[in-house]
Design an enzyme around this catalytic site. Sequence first.
Site, PDB file in Angstrom:
ATOM      1  N   LYS A  90       0.918  -1.134   0.287  1.00 59.71           N
ATOM      2  CA  LYS A  90       0.116  -0.236  -0.295  1.00 59.71           C
ATOM      3  C   LYS A  90       0.814   1.427   0.261  1.00 59.71           C
ATOM      4  O   LYS A  90       1.991   1.385   0.854  1.00 59.71           O
ATOM      5  CB  LYS A  90      -1.046   0.404   1.523  1.00 59.71           C
ATOM      6  CG  LYS A  90      -1.966   1.294   1.013  1.00 59.71           C
ATOM      7  CD  LYS A  90      -3.218   0.818   0.207  1.00 59.71           C
ATOM      8  CE  LYS A  90      -4.019   2.504   0.213  1.00 59.71           C
ATOM      9  NZ  LYS A  90      -3.398   2.866  -1.383  1.00 59.71           N
ATOM     10  N   GLN A 111       6.987   3.569   3.978  1.00 57.38           N
ATOM     11  CA  GLN A 111       5.669   3.460   3.708  1.00 57.38           C
ATOM     12  C   GLN A 111       5.694   2.769   4.786  1.00 57.38           C
ATOM     13  O   GLN A 111       4.321   2.319   5.527  1.00 57.38           O
ATOM     14  CB  GLN A 111       5.341   3.667   2.302  1.00 57.38           C
ATOM     15  CG  GLN A 111       4.034   3.182   2.335  1.00 57.38           C
ATOM     16  CD  GLN A 111       3.488   4.269   2.006  1.00 57.38           C
ATOM     17  OE1 GLN A 111       3.765   5.764   1.766  1.00 57.38           O
ATOM     18  NE2 GLN A 111       1.741   5.216   2.728  1.00 57.38           N
ATOM     19  N   LYS A 114       5.557   3.403   8.428  1.00 56.19           N
ATOM     20  CA  LYS A 114       4.222   4.666   8.461  1.00 56.19           C
ATOM     21  C   LYS A 114       2.936   3.338   8.813  1.00 56.19           C
ATOM     22  O   LYS A 114       2.254   3.718   9.353  1.00 56.19           O
ATOM     23  CB  LYS A 114       4.352   4.932   7.568  1.00 56.19           C
ATOM     24  CG  LYS A 114       2.782   6.488   7.827  1.00 56.19           C
ATOM     25  CD  LYS A 114       2.789   6.950   6.292  1.00 56.19           C
ATOM     26  CE  LYS A 114       4.259   7.902   5.161  1.00 56.19           C
ATOM     27  NZ  LYS A 114       3.950   8.639   4.530  1.00 56.19           N
ATOM     28  N   LYS A 126       5.764   1.657  -2.803  1.00 58.15           N
ATOM     29  CA  LYS A 126       5.918   3.482  -3.627  1.00 58.15           C
ATOM     30  C   LYS A 126       5.939   2.700  -5.364  1.00 58.15           C
ATOM     31  O   LYS A 126       5.967   1.928  -5.964  1.00 58.15           O
ATOM     32  CB  LYS A 126       6.481   4.288  -3.374  1.00 58.15           C
ATOM     33  CG  LYS A 126       5.897   5.425  -3.099  1.00 58.15           C
ATOM     34  CD  LYS A 126       5.392   5.833  -2.142  1.00 58.15           C
ATOM     35  CE  LYS A 126       4.792   7.367  -2.410  1.00 58.15           C
ATOM     36  NZ  LYS A 126       4.179   8.184  -1.247  1.00 58.15           N
ATOM     37  N   GLY A 165      -2.500   8.100  -4.415  1.00 54.85           N
ATOM     38  CA  GLY A 165      -1.594   9.680  -4.724  1.00 54.85           C
ATOM     39  C   GLY A 165      -0.414   9.330  -4.222  1.00 54.85           C
ATOM     40  O   GLY A 165      -0.455   8.879  -3.105  1.00 54.85           O
ATOM     41  N   ASP A 166       0.048  10.909  -4.600  1.00 55.01           N
ATOM     42  CA  ASP A 166       1.346  11.431  -3.749  1.00 55.01           C
ATOM     43  C   ASP A 166       1.625  12.546  -4.536  1.00 55.01           C
ATOM     44  O   ASP A 166       0.209  13.479  -5.351  1.00 55.01           O
ATOM     45  CB  ASP A 166       2.669  11.094  -3.628  1.00 55.01           C
ATOM     46  CG  ASP A 166       3.581  11.243  -3.034  1.00 55.01           C
ATOM     47  OD1 ASP A 166       3.137  11.169  -2.169  1.00 55.01           O
ATOM     48  OD2 ASP A 166       4.397  11.638  -3.739  1.00 55.01           O
ATOM     49  N   ASN A 240      -2.493  19.058  -2.046  1.00 55.19           N
ATOM     50  CA  ASN A 240      -2.786  18.627  -0.608  1.00 55.19           C
ATOM     51  C   ASN A 240      -2.542  18.781   0.832  1.00 55.19           C
ATOM     52  O   ASN A 240      -3.668  18.884   1.424  1.00 55.19           O
ATOM     53  CB  ASN A 240      -3.294  16.900  -1.634  1.00 55.19           C
ATOM     54  CG  ASN A 240      -4.170  16.413  -0.877  1.00 55.19           C
ATOM     55  OD1 ASN A 240      -3.817  15.721   0.771  1.00 55.19           O
ATOM     56  ND2 ASN A 240      -5.250  16.356  -0.770  1.00 55.19           N
ATOM     57  N   SER A 378      -6.967   5.782   3.976  1.00 52.86           N
ATOM     58  CA  SER A 378      -6.876   5.250   2.909  1.00 52.86           C
ATOM     59  C   SER A 378      -7.418   3.689   3.529  1.00 52.86           C
ATOM     60  O   SER A 378      -8.554   3.023   2.998  1.00 52.86           O
ATOM     61  CB  SER A 378      -5.432   4.844   2.435  1.00 52.86           C
ATOM     62  OG  SER A 378      -4.858   6.344   0.632  1.00 52.86           O
TER      63      SER A 378
HETATM   64  P1  NDP Z   1       0.775  18.044  -4.137  1.00 49.81           P
HETATM   65  O1  NDP Z   1       1.445  17.228  -5.772  1.00 49.81           O
HETATM   66  O2  NDP Z   1      -0.310  17.853  -4.480  1.00 49.81           O
HETATM   67  O3  NDP Z   1       1.415  19.411  -3.963  1.00 49.81           O
HETATM   68  C1  NDP Z   1       2.570  19.166  -2.956  1.00 49.81           C
HETATM   69  C2  NDP Z   1       3.513  20.856  -3.689  1.00 49.81           C
HETATM   70  O4  NDP Z   1       4.655  20.574  -3.232  1.00 49.81           O
HETATM   71  C3  NDP Z   1       3.158  21.710  -4.897  1.00 49.81           C
HETATM   72  O5  NDP Z   1       2.771  22.758  -3.866  1.00 49.81           O
HETATM   73  C4  NDP Z   1       5.051  21.742  -5.012  1.00 49.81           C
HETATM   74  O6  NDP Z   1       4.694  22.920  -5.638  1.00 49.81           O
HETATM   75  C5  NDP Z   1       5.867  21.828  -3.854  1.00 49.81           C
HETATM   76  N1  NDP Z   1       6.491  20.907  -4.566  1.00 49.81           N
HETATM   77  C6  NDP Z   1       6.862  20.074  -5.196  1.00 49.81           C
HETATM   78  N2  NDP Z   1       8.074  18.666  -5.425  1.00 49.81           N
HETATM   79  C7  NDP Z   1       8.712  20.276  -4.928  1.00 49.81           C
HETATM   80  C8  NDP Z   1       9.851  20.090  -5.083  1.00 49.81           C
HETATM   81  N3  NDP Z   1      11.067  19.632  -5.691  1.00 49.81           N
HETATM   82  N4  NDP Z   1      10.190  21.893  -4.391  1.00 49.81           N
HETATM   83  C9  NDP Z   1       9.442  22.748  -4.532  1.00 49.81           C
HETATM   84  N5  NDP Z   1       8.505  22.680  -4.325  1.00 49.81           N
HETATM   85  C10 NDP Z   1       7.988  21.271  -4.513  1.00 49.81           C
HETATM   86  O7  NDP Z   1       1.706  16.477  -3.848  1.00 49.81           O
HETATM   87  P2  NDP Z   1       1.467  16.729  -1.989  1.00 49.81           P
HETATM   88  O8  NDP Z   1       0.471  17.599  -0.935  1.00 49.81           O
HETATM   89  O9  NDP Z   1       0.330  14.648  -1.888  1.00 49.81           O
HETATM   90  O10 NDP Z   1       2.105  15.703  -0.746  1.00 49.81           O
HETATM   91  C11 NDP Z   1       3.407  16.976  -0.435  1.00 49.81           C
HETATM   92  C12 NDP Z   1       4.209  15.777   0.134  1.00 49.81           C
HETATM   93  O11 NDP Z   1       3.140  15.231   1.045  1.00 49.81           O
HETATM   94  C13 NDP Z   1       4.719  14.976  -0.562  1.00 49.81           C
HETATM   95  O12 NDP Z   1       6.059  14.959   0.443  1.00 49.81           O
HETATM   96  C14 NDP Z   1       4.171  13.994  -0.739  1.00 49.81           C
HETATM   97  O13 NDP Z   1       5.339  12.710  -0.440  1.00 49.81           O
HETATM   98  C15 NDP Z   1       4.215  13.510   1.128  1.00 49.81           C
HETATM   99  N6  NDP Z   1       2.988  13.207   1.480  1.00 49.81           N
HETATM  100  C16 NDP Z   1       1.199  13.337   0.794  1.00 49.81           C
HETATM  101  C17 NDP Z   1       0.106  12.503   0.963  1.00 49.81           C
HETATM  102  C18 NDP Z   1      -1.183  12.265   0.484  1.00 49.81           C
HETATM  103  O14 NDP Z   1      -1.991  11.861   1.076  1.00 49.81           O
HETATM  104  N7  NDP Z   1      -1.083  13.147  -0.887  1.00 49.81           N
HETATM  105  C19 NDP Z   1       0.366  11.631   2.350  1.00 49.81           C
HETATM  106  C20 NDP Z   1       1.409  10.726   3.264  1.00 49.81           C
HETATM  107  C21 NDP Z   1       2.920  12.426   2.802  1.00 49.81           C
HETATM  108  P3  NDP Z   1       4.674  22.357  -6.888  1.00 49.81           P
HETATM  109  O15 NDP Z   1       3.427  22.923  -7.792  1.00 49.81           O
HETATM  110  O16 NDP Z   1       5.522  23.793  -7.911  1.00 49.81           O
HETATM  111  O17 NDP Z   1       4.613  21.288  -8.458  1.00 49.81           O
HETATM  112  O1  2IT Z   2       2.618   9.276   1.564  1.00 48.38           O
HETATM  113  C1  2IT Z   2       1.503   8.938   1.718  1.00 48.38           C
HETATM  114  O2  2IT Z   2       1.923   8.088   2.772  1.00 48.38           O
HETATM  115  C2  2IT Z   2       1.021   8.794   0.782  1.00 48.38           C
HETATM  116  N1  2IT Z   2       1.351   9.672  -0.341  1.00 48.38           N
HETATM  117  C3  2IT Z   2      -0.448   8.245   0.353  1.00 48.38           C
HETATM  118  C4  2IT Z   2      -0.641   6.714   0.994  1.00 48.38           C
HETATM  119  C5  2IT Z   2      -1.916   6.139   0.526  1.00 48.38           C
HETATM  120  O3  2IT Z   2      -1.891   5.018   0.322  1.00 48.38           O
HETATM  121  O4  2IT Z   2      -2.703   6.664   0.428  1.00 48.38           O
END
Ligand code: NDP
Ligand code: 2IT
Length: 446
Positions: A90, A111, A114, A126, A165-166, A240, A378
């Site tokens: 997952k 992961q 976590k 992943k 997603g990520d 997100n 999830s």
């Molecule tokens: P999104 O794609 O929704 O948003 C990512 C954000 O981070 C955007 O604002 C983006 O800016 C910025 N960003 C991405 N890459 C870079 C970079 N190299 N340098 C600077 N800014 C950057 O992703 P999420 O919000 O889903 O994910 C954000 C973080 O949270 C990640 O580390 C992800 O692994 C982690 N995460 C996400 C989960 C989820 O459920 N979605 C769960 C747990 C962790 P720009 O638009 O300019 O690219």
């Molecule tokens: O980093 C993370 O925990 C995620 N991107 C969410 C993974 C998931 O299966 O919901």
Amino acid sequence: MDPRVEQFMAQVKAKNPGENEFHQAVLEVAESLIPYIEENPKYKHAKVLERMTEPERVVLFRVPWVDDKGDVQINKGYRIEMNSAIGPYKGGLRFHPTVNLGILKFLAYEQVYKNSLTTLPMGGGKGGSDFDPKGKSDNEVMKFCQSFMTELSRHIGPNTDVPAGDIGVGGREIGFLFGQYKRLRNEFTGVLTGKGIEWGGSLIRPEATGYGTVYFAEEMLKNRGDSMKGKIVTVSGSGNVAQYATEKATELGAKVVTLSDSSGFIYDPNGIDAEKLTFAMELKNIKRGRIKEYADKYGVEYYEGKRPWGIKCDVALPCATQNEVNAEEAQTLIDNGCFVVAEGANMPSIPEAIEIYMKNRILYGLGKAANAGGVAVSGLEMSQNSLRLSWTREEVDQRLHQIMKDIHQTCLKFGTESDGFVNYPKGANIGGFVKVADSMLAQGVV
Ligand code: NDP
Ligand code: 2IT
């Protein structure tokens, strides 16, 4: 460095050359675990940590698709199936041009721990692609997702491997991926999470990571007799996780003053209230614009090419990406009075930044604990799919909140030191490890 850790890391590096982020994630865990394993030799003799550091399976594939101009494009596709000791693989999918094997292995590795911490039965995985959704039309994103799923569908399934997603993969992409899977298999199943609410998704999944991060920060504060109320908060990212961390922090009475993207950050000293956040969400999720437009709209400062860690705050929530807080920035945070860091992103702080947090004994909630709320919901989406029913918003939120409290308790259990200081990295790493390791021991050498 502990010579046992050094020796272990030398092997990891030799076996996985050039995968720097993977080495970093393994080292972070090994520093907590190797002393613990020495005290618990059953894990040592069965080489549990060595096995956990080798993915069960890695799938690498070609993703060909045709863009709007009629040109053929080729991307790389990946799925890392890291560990299935406690449940199906997952973990999310990341679409970003920087994606490579080392980055996805670091994410899959984190992961595993976590997912174990969430208390739910999920293994770790992943995947993703070096595809860049920026500047692509909806049609191009769909074409790419359909091609990506055409191959990925051979390797996943609701009881085998359940992606989500990520970075770069949100509701739109999950929709296209799900549609193609269903078409190929002629099966409506819970093979992905983060689905739309009308077709098998869970309420609160979009909010879950950001809300969970703030719930975790609140637990750390509560343990010191404090709360989020009245705190000044800096957030990085505007995707997100950042959006819903901002929403929940504001709801709990804090003032969030920054948001960023890869081009720069905005500083709004009056706070990003509900109305301004709605603007930011529409800007990012629908218009797919740049965060600078927030500064133009509300007349606040925009700092091109900079990260928000120079702004004075009590609580910092890195919610963008890995290695986005360096040692100098960590020191600036501390010098400015920041005493809580809760990581919405995965591995946002470099090792030297973590050393600075620990030396200053601040409340440091590392990603695998603080951002586990996303994958936790999830897991709840998977449960609802199996039951073929859906829970209310209140019910899912309440379960999420309880899971974050439970994770915090696990960190206290395994991470409280003799003087009462809570070493959250140690607590989360050992707490996540034990359940997976005991399951691996029970299942033999596999
Ligand atoms: P999104 O794609 O929704 O948003 C990512 C954000 O981070 C955007 O604002 C983006 O800016 C910025 N960003 C991405 N890459 C870079 C970079 N190299 N340098 C600077 N800014 C950057 O992703 P999420 O919000 O889903 O994910 C954000 C973080 O949270 C990640 O580390 C992800 O692994 C982690 N995460 C996400 C989960 C989820 O459920 N979605 C769960 C747990 C962790 P720009 O638009 O300019 O690219
Ligand atoms: O980093 C993370 O925990 C995620 N991107 C969410 C993974 C998931 O299966 O919901």
